[in-house]
Design an enzyme around this catalytic site. Structure first.
Site, PDB file in Angstrom:
ATOM      1  N   ASP A   9      62.187  47.227  71.142  1.00 21.37           N
ATOM      2  CA  ASP A   9      63.420  46.590  70.689  1.00 21.37           C
ATOM      3  C   ASP A   9      64.493  46.862  71.764  1.00 21.37           C
ATOM      4  O   ASP A   9      64.324  47.757  72.597  1.00 21.37           O
ATOM      5  CB  ASP A   9      63.825  47.217  69.345  1.00 21.37           C
ATOM      6  CG  ASP A   9      65.207  46.811  68.904  1.00 21.37           C
ATOM      7  OD1 ASP A   9      65.477  45.597  68.860  1.00 21.37           O
ATOM      8  OD2 ASP A   9      66.028  47.710  68.609  1.00 21.37           O
TER       9      ASP A   9
HETATM   10 MG    MG Z   1      67.779  47.472  67.336  1.00 25.49          MG
END
Ligand code: MG
Length: 228
Positions: A9
């Site tokens: 991420d």
């Molecule tokens: Mg994040």
């Protein structure tokens, strides 16, 4: 290494989105002639968080989130604003934000020599590409998958199917996702059948319904999992 494919991420995992957001909001409100107080900031963040949650749940489109958030926000204070125009200004400020979270670039540079790294991020394509380039991280990743380009988003299984189909010699047992969000990163990893490492942000409570495979407090602790 226990895993050969690492899915990262971006926001609040590699880049400090809190700081980026803070700077962009301050600039946007200043432009509107309003001082960004702690109360206003908390109130905006609560609304924004709620809207993105509805996006993850498929109840809102991405465009509905980003182009309506400022009109909805100022509506609470009885002000009618052009949400689309404000979002465009805000986006320009956001695009400039690429502060690293801790020593994430060193860790990524090192891991890139040991495994195949990919970016899995919900967000706006132009923004994420620019921020990764400005933070000098793009080159370490074999590919970047921004939800806007895939037609789906984390945690949807369809998003991960799209990603997996584009990873060479994909092996789910050798793949792990690393992220700070229980509802998008960890839940997405679980729905798609890969292991998950939760980078637990300060102050975020655990969720009895979403149990990650591993938990770490700082990104460098990832080595204790990868090199077990
Ligand atoms: Mg994040």
């Amino acid at each position: 290494m226990n895993y050969s494919t690492l899915l990262f991420d971006v926001d609040d995992t590699l880049l400090d989105f809190q700081l980026t957001e803070e700077k962009a909001l301050t600039a946007l409100f200043k432009q509107q002639g309003i001082e960004l107080t702690a109360d206003l900031k908390a109130s905006y963040k609560a609304l924004n968080h709620q809207l993105w949650r509805e996006f993850e749940e498929g109840k809102r489109t991405r465009d509905q989130v980003i182009y309506e958030r400022f009109s909805l926000f100022f509506q609470q204070f009885g002000q009618a604003v052009d949400g689309v125009a404000l979002e465009q200004d805000y986006r320009e400020y956001l695009n400039q934000g690429h502060d690293l979270l801790g020593n994430s670039r060193e860790i990524i540079a090192d891991l890139a020599e040991k495994a195949d790294l990919y970016i899995v991020t919900n967000g706006v394509s132009k923004t994420q590409y620019q921020r990764l380039a400005d933070s000098k991280m793009t080159g370490y990743f074999k590919d970047i998958f921004v939800s806007e380009d895939t037609g789906y988003q984390k945690p949807m299984k369809e998003y991960f199917d799209y990603v997996f189909a584009r990873i060479e010699q994909f092996d789910p047992s050798k793949t792990v996702i690393i992220g700070d969000s229980l509802t998008s990163d960890i839940k997405g990893g679980q729905l798609s059948g890969i292991d998950q490492i939760w980078l637990q942000p300060e102050g975020v409570k655990e969720d009895p319904l979403i149990q990650p495979t591993f938990k770490i407090q700082k990104l460098e602790e990832i080595y204790s999992i990868l090199e077990k």
